[in-house]
Design an enzyme around this catalytic site. Structure first.
Site, PDB file in Angstrom:
ATOM      1  N   GLN A  84      -5.529  18.656   9.126  1.00 50.29           N
ATOM      2  CA  GLN A  84      -5.071  17.689   8.115  1.00 50.29           C
ATOM      3  C   GLN A  84      -5.132  18.359   6.737  1.00 50.29           C
ATOM      4  OE1 GLN A  84      -7.462  16.232  10.759  1.00 50.29           O
ATOM      5  NE2 GLN A  84      -5.460  16.309  11.675  1.00 50.29           N
ATOM      6  N   ASP A 104      -0.054  19.859   7.106  1.00 54.00           N
ATOM      7  CA  ASP A 104       1.153  20.626   7.447  1.00 54.00           C
ATOM      8  C   ASP A 104       1.500  21.675   6.395  1.00 54.00           C
ATOM      9  OD1 ASP A 104       1.363  19.027   9.697  1.00 54.00           O
ATOM     10  OD2 ASP A 104       2.628  17.568   8.670  1.00 54.00           O
ATOM     11  N   LYS A 115      -1.339  25.905   7.867  1.00 56.19           N
ATOM     12  CA  LYS A 115      -2.683  26.425   8.184  1.00 56.19           C
ATOM     13  C   LYS A 115      -2.670  27.311   9.428  1.00 56.19           C
ATOM     14  CE  LYS A 115      -4.129  22.144   8.304  1.00 56.19           C
ATOM     15  NZ  LYS A 115      -2.972  21.407   7.761  1.00 56.19           N
ATOM     16  N   GLY A 142      -1.113  19.483  14.256  1.00 57.23           N
ATOM     17  CA  GLY A 142      -0.098  20.300  14.924  1.00 57.23           C
ATOM     18  C   GLY A 142       0.011  21.570  14.097  1.00 57.23           C
ATOM     19  N   HIS A 143      -0.506  22.656  14.595  1.00 57.88           N
ATOM     20  CA  HIS A 143      -0.539  23.920  13.853  1.00 57.88           C
ATOM     21  C   HIS A 143       0.431  24.897  14.493  1.00 57.88           C
ATOM     22  CE1 HIS A 143      -4.828  23.012  12.129  1.00 57.88           C
ATOM     23  NE2 HIS A 143      -3.947  22.080  11.853  1.00 57.88           N
TER      24      HIS A 143
HETATM   25  P1  GDP Z   1      -0.210  23.167   9.685  1.00 59.05           P
HETATM   26  O1  GDP Z   1      -0.427  21.841  10.320  1.00 59.05           O
HETATM   27  O2  GDP Z   1      -0.844  23.263   8.335  1.00 59.05           O
HETATM   28  O3  GDP Z   1      -0.598  24.323  10.567  1.00 59.05           O
HETATM   29  O4  GDP Z   1       1.360  23.278   9.424  1.00 59.05           O
HETATM   30  P2  GDP Z   1       2.539  22.883  10.477  1.00 59.05           P
HETATM   31  O5  GDP Z   1       2.604  23.910  11.525  1.00 59.05           O
HETATM   32  O6  GDP Z   1       2.407  21.470  10.896  1.00 59.05           O
HETATM   33  O7  GDP Z   1       3.793  22.918   9.523  1.00 59.05           O
HETATM   34  C1  GDP Z   1       4.178  24.063   8.836  1.00 59.05           C
HETATM   35  C2  GDP Z   1       5.623  24.395   9.257  1.00 59.05           C
HETATM   36  O8  GDP Z   1       6.162  25.323   8.354  1.00 59.05           O
HETATM   37  C3  GDP Z   1       5.697  25.061  10.615  1.00 59.05           C
HETATM   38  O9  GDP Z   1       6.918  24.705  11.222  1.00 59.05           O
HETATM   39  C4  GDP Z   1       5.690  26.552  10.284  1.00 59.05           C
HETATM   40  O10 GDP Z   1       6.315  27.346  11.274  1.00 59.05           O
HETATM   41  C5  GDP Z   1       6.472  26.553   9.004  1.00 59.05           C
HETATM   42  N1  GDP Z   1       6.104  27.589   8.028  1.00 59.05           N
HETATM   43  C6  GDP Z   1       4.883  28.101   7.742  1.00 59.05           C
HETATM   44  N2  GDP Z   1       4.960  28.940   6.695  1.00 59.05           N
HETATM   45  C7  GDP Z   1       6.254  28.969   6.313  1.00 59.05           C
HETATM   46  C8  GDP Z   1       6.959  29.625   5.263  1.00 59.05           C
HETATM   47  O11 GDP Z   1       6.388  30.349   4.435  1.00 59.05           O
HETATM   48  N3  GDP Z   1       8.288  29.376   5.177  1.00 59.05           N
HETATM   49  C9  GDP Z   1       8.953  28.563   6.036  1.00 59.05           C
HETATM   50  N4  GDP Z   1      10.253  28.385   5.872  1.00 59.05           N
HETATM   51  N5  GDP Z   1       8.320  27.932   7.033  1.00 59.05           N
HETATM   52  C10 GDP Z   1       6.983  28.112   7.160  1.00 59.05           C
HETATM   53  P1  IMO Z   2      -2.233  19.000  10.472  1.00 55.03           P
HETATM   54  O1  IMO Z   2      -3.569  19.560  10.912  1.00 55.03           O
HETATM   55  C1  IMO Z   2      -0.040  15.781   8.539  1.00 55.03           C
HETATM   56  C2  IMO Z   2      -1.660  11.736   8.972  1.00 55.03           C
HETATM   57  C3  IMO Z   2      -0.878  10.746   9.793  1.00 55.03           C
HETATM   58  C4  IMO Z   2      -1.267   9.460   9.106  1.00 55.03           C
HETATM   59  C5  IMO Z   2      -2.729   9.690   8.738  1.00 55.03           C
HETATM   60  C6  IMO Z   2      -3.727   9.117   9.747  1.00 55.03           C
HETATM   61  O2  IMO Z   2      -1.107  19.356  11.366  1.00 55.03           O
HETATM   62  O3  IMO Z   2      -1.981  19.288   9.033  1.00 55.03           O
HETATM   63  P2  IMO Z   2      -4.470   9.755  12.218  1.00 55.03           P
HETATM   64  O4  IMO Z   2      -3.653   9.999  13.441  1.00 55.03           O
HETATM   65  O5  IMO Z   2      -5.308  10.912  11.804  1.00 55.03           O
HETATM   66  O6  IMO Z   2      -5.226   8.475  12.285  1.00 55.03           O
HETATM   67  O7  IMO Z   2      -3.369   9.534  11.059  1.00 55.03           O
HETATM   68  O8  IMO Z   2      -2.893  11.102   8.677  1.00 55.03           O
HETATM   69  N1  IMO Z   2      -1.979  12.998   9.673  1.00 55.03           N
HETATM   70  C7  IMO Z   2      -1.403  14.173   9.417  1.00 55.03           C
HETATM   71  N2  IMO Z   2      -0.379  14.483   8.586  1.00 55.03           N
HETATM   72  N3  IMO Z   2      -0.647  16.745   9.246  1.00 55.03           N
HETATM   73  C8  IMO Z   2      -1.693  16.457  10.062  1.00 55.03           C
HETATM   74  O9  IMO Z   2      -2.417  17.412  10.673  1.00 55.03           O
HETATM   75  C9  IMO Z   2      -2.076  15.113  10.207  1.00 55.03           C
HETATM   76  N4  IMO Z   2      -3.022  14.480  10.939  1.00 55.03           N
HETATM   77  C10 IMO Z   2      -2.972  13.194  10.593  1.00 55.03           C
HETATM   78  O10 IMO Z   2       0.512  11.000   9.718  1.00 55.03           O
HETATM   79  O11 IMO Z   2      -0.554   9.328   7.903  1.00 55.03           O
HETATM   80 MG    MG Z   3       0.692  20.293  11.159  1.00 48.97          MG
END
Ligand code: GDP
Ligand code: IMO
Ligand code: MG
Length: 426
Positions: free
Chosen positions: A222, A13, A16, A40-41
């Site tokens: 991840q 998270d 990415k 979840g991207h």
């Molecule tokens: P990913 O799994 O690495 O793609 O990241 P996620 O989408 O799960 O989580 C990142 C969260 O931070 C999302 O809700 C984005 O919209 C938000 N986000 C990304 N970059 C920034 C930033 O620079 N500032 C803020 N405030 N939010 C951001």
């Molecule tokens: P993105 O791509 C954050 C965590 C789960 C749990 C562990 C194992 O959005 O960054 P799993 O379902 O893979 O067996 O869970 O890994 N986890 C993540 N945490 N971002 C993710 O993906 C994750 N995918 C799995 O919360 O701790």
């Molecule tokens: Mg994510």
């Protein structure tokens, strides 16, 4: 030409999806190489937020070929819903999407196995997303799993039933019964839909693209600290989330790896169980959670929050050969008078180190350096030279410890809130 890779350096998270979307216009292909619907991207542009789980984050750029590689575990049900959502928003994803015939299939019974296995672990549970990731990779490594290519075979149903029977017995071993009638129907509908798409040997597609001078970006899911080998085992996911995963998960030889973008938050978060040395179990952690909207994009769970941790970042950088760093979400720290950075750990033995011990769990005390906060809303800043001095010092401080240039600074969720930075001498 080379394959550049973008991957998370923390526990996922990091942002990415956003950065892949930002970098995508300069690439011809974006490819996912591991993970599945546990990811979840999030991407935000033109006032709309999109969350992708299995579809690569290049999908919004019509010139880009998007690839779901062989290292991915694919849930046809989640996938069909994702495709429908994109279609509802006017995106013709099917046109530019290529799915590996070797990608592993997540069955409804894998999700049940994920749940019963977690229940059996009780307080030691991993905190899995319950998307069936672990059981599907287990079947892959155990050489009994199904792959996308199998759905094209005449005896797919028999192969499915054979695996289902195996799963039924495993669920019974946990003292439960397998009841998936409803999901099974949905699964076969989704499989029928999948058959209509471009199911190919993506390793050829990618290598031909490479030979033709195309630019390819591999999108990690991840984070490095969730890697099955080097992460905080057993509280990890079941795939290789690191650079090496892109080689095996796409069929790319190591000599073709180019830039490695390592992405991290200006602080740190984690969802699920497991060690987190800099975690803030106080109002500061809550303040970061609220300001950063730190709730899971896949499960909605509150993310655990803490200060940035240099020993883990150094570890991830070393193992991935990171060539450029991207710092995300610094705007979230606006209200803090003081920002802390963990530089070392004090181990239970009293030893002070900046290396990760075998287990992060017992008696580790983070040692912090305090830096002045910047108290300016970075989200409002449009040019790198307008960043406040205190924040520039924070950047340089981290850069000098990590010895890799920070070339992108993200100051908000929107595509436009991205500042590109000339590499300073580090
Ligand atoms: P990913 O799994 O690495 O793609 O990241 P996620 O989408 O799960 O989580 C990142 C969260 O931070 C999302 O809700 C984005 O919209 C938000 N986000 C990304 N970059 C920034 C930033 O620079 N500032 C803020 N405030 N939010 C951001
Ligand atoms: P993105 O791509 C954050 C965590 C789960 C749990 C562990 C194992 O959005 O960054 P799993 O379902 O893979 O067996 O869970 O890994 N986890 C993540 N945490 N971002 C993710 O993906 C994750 N995918 C799995 O919360 O701790
Ligand atoms: Mg994510």
């Amino acid at each position: 030409m080379a394959v550049d890779i973008l991957l998370g350096l923390q526990w996922g998270d990091e942002g990415k999806g956003k950065i892949v979307d930002v970098l995508a216009p300069t690439y011809d292909m974006v490819a996912r190489f591991q993970g599945g619907p546990n990811a979840g991207h999030t991407l935000e542009f033109e006032g709309t937020k999109h969350v992708l789980h299995q579809i690569p984050s290049g999908i919004f750029h019509p010139h880009i070929q998007n690839v779901i590689g062989n290292g991915v575990v694919l849930d046809p049900i989640v996938f069909q819903i994702e495709m429908q959502k994109l279609q509802d928003r006017g995106v013709d994803a099917a046109k530019n999407l290529f799915i590996s015939k070797k990608a592993a299939l997540i069955l409804p019974s894998h999700k049940v196995l994920d749940r019963v296995s977690e229940e059996a672990l009780g307080s030691g549970k991993i905190g899995s997303t319950l998307k069936g990731i672990g059981p599907t990779y287990q079947d892959k490594i155990g050489r009994v799993g199904l792959r996308v290519g199998d759905i094209l075979e005449a005896d797919f149903k028999e192969r499915y039933s054979k695996l289902l029977n195996r799963h039924r017995k495993m669920v019974e071993f946990y003292g439960q019964t397998l009841d998936i009638n409803e999901q099974e129907q949905q699964f076969f509908e989704a499989v029928a839909y999948l058959r209509t798409l471009k199911l190919v040997d993506t390793e050829y597609l990618i290598n031909e693209a490479l030979q033709n001078g195309k630019r390819i970006l591999a999108e990690g899911a991840q984070g490095s600290l969730l890697d099955v080998d080097f992460g905080t085992y057993p509280f990890v996911t079941s795939s290789t989330t690191m650079v090496a995963g892109a080689c095996t998960g796409l069929g790319v030889a190591p000599k073709y790896i180019g830039e490695v973008y390592g992405i991290f938050k200006a602080y740190c978060t984690r969802v699920g169980s497991g060690p987190f040395p800099t975690e803030l179990l106080n109002e500061e952690g809550e303040a970061i959670r609220q300001a950063g909207r730190e709730f899971g994009s896949t499960t909605g769970r509150p993310r655990r929050c803490g200060w940035v941790d240099l020993p883990t970042l150094k570890y991830s950088i070393m193992l991935n050969g990171v060539t450029q760093l991207n710092m995300m979400k610094a705007d979230v720290l606006t209200d803090f008078d003081v920002v802390k950075v963990c530089t070392h750990y004090k181990l239970a033995s009293g030893e002070i180190t900046d290396q990760l011990p075998h287990s992060l769990e017992e008696g580790i005390e983070p040692i912090f350096e305090e830096l002045p906060g910047w108290k300016v809303d970075l989200n409002k800043i449009e040019a790198i030279e307008d960043l406040p001095e205190a924040f520039r010092n924070y950047l340089s401080y981290i850069e000098s410890h990590l010895n890799v240039p920070i070339t992108i600074v993200s100051v908000g969720p929107d595509r436009k809130s991205t500042l590109k930075r000339e590499a300073e001498k580090v």
